[in-house]
Design a protein around this motif. Sequence first.
Motif: not given
Length: 249
Positions: A112-115, A87-90, A119-122, A39-40
Motif C-alpha cells: 500500500a505505501p508503494g501505491v 509497480s513498487g513506488r510507481g 499517487l504522490v507522483q501522479a 502519501q496520506q
Amino acid sequence: MPDAADLPQDPATSADEAPRYRREPVSFTRRGGRLTEKQQAAWDQLAEAYVLDVPRAGPSTSVDPDWRIDPASTFGRDAPLVVEIGSGRGENVVAAAERHPDWNFLALEVWAPGVAQTLVQARATGVTNVRLAVANATETLATALEPGSVHELWTWFPDPWHKKRHHKRRLVTVPFTELVARVLEPEGTWRLATDWADYGEQMAEVVAESPHVEGGPVERFEGRVLTKFEQKGLAKGRVIHDLAARPTR
Ligand SMILES: C[S@@+](CC[C@H](N)C(=O)[O-])C[C@H]1O[C@@H](n2cnc3c(N)ncnc32)[C@H](O)[C@@H]1O
C-alpha cells in the motif's frame, strides 16, 4: 473509495500465515506499512479516482474471482491498456503514463505505501491515465482482467526470492505464463527484467519451455526508467536481464 486504513498496511501473507484458501505460495511477504504524511495526503485526494475498489475473497490483497475490470468504465475511454505487475513506488508507471497520454495504465501492487507513493507522483505530474489496484497480480490476471484485454504487461524486477527453498515463491513460472497469455492481446507483449542472474536464467527457461508464450532475452527496454531498485542492482555490479515474450500463435 478504499480507505487507506483498511488497506494492507501489512499484506499478512507471510509463509507462516498463508491463508488456507490459497493453494500456491504467494510471491510477496509481510511489508511494513505506515504512509508518510505526504502519501496520506495524496491518498486522501486521489484514491477515489485512481485506486480501484477491489472486492476481496479473503486477505486484504486477494481478489474476488467474480470481480471484472472494465477498462472503458475504469478509465472513461477505450485505449491500449498497459498493466504493470509489482509497480513498487510507481516510477515507471507514472513516467510511462506521462509519455503515452493516449494509453491507459493499470498498476497492480500489494504494498500500500508503494501505491500511495505512486499517487504522490501522479499528483505531481498531473497524469490522469493511471489506475492502481492493491491486489495480488496472480489473482487479478486469473479472473479480473478480461481475456485478450492487455496490450503490454510489464514485470520489472519481481522479488528474486534468492534462497533456493524460496524459489517456489517466484512469480515467473510456467503456470504463470498461462495467465499472462490469457490477458494479453494476440499481438500483445510481456516485458520482464531482473537483476538477479539465476532468476534471469529461470525467466529465459520459463519462456522457452512454456506452451503459452514465446520469446526470450532482449536488449534493455528503452521505455523503462531507472528506478531506485534497478539503480541499486547496478550499483552492486549486477547485470540486468531483459526479456520479452508474446502469446504463442
Ligand atoms: C523488488 S520490487 C520491484 C518494484 C518495481 N517494479 C521496481 O522496479 O522498482 C517487487 C514489487 O512487486 C510487488 N509484488 C510482489 N508480488 C506481487 C504480486 N503477486 N502482486 C502484486 N505485486 C507484487 C512487491 O510488493 C514489490 O513492490
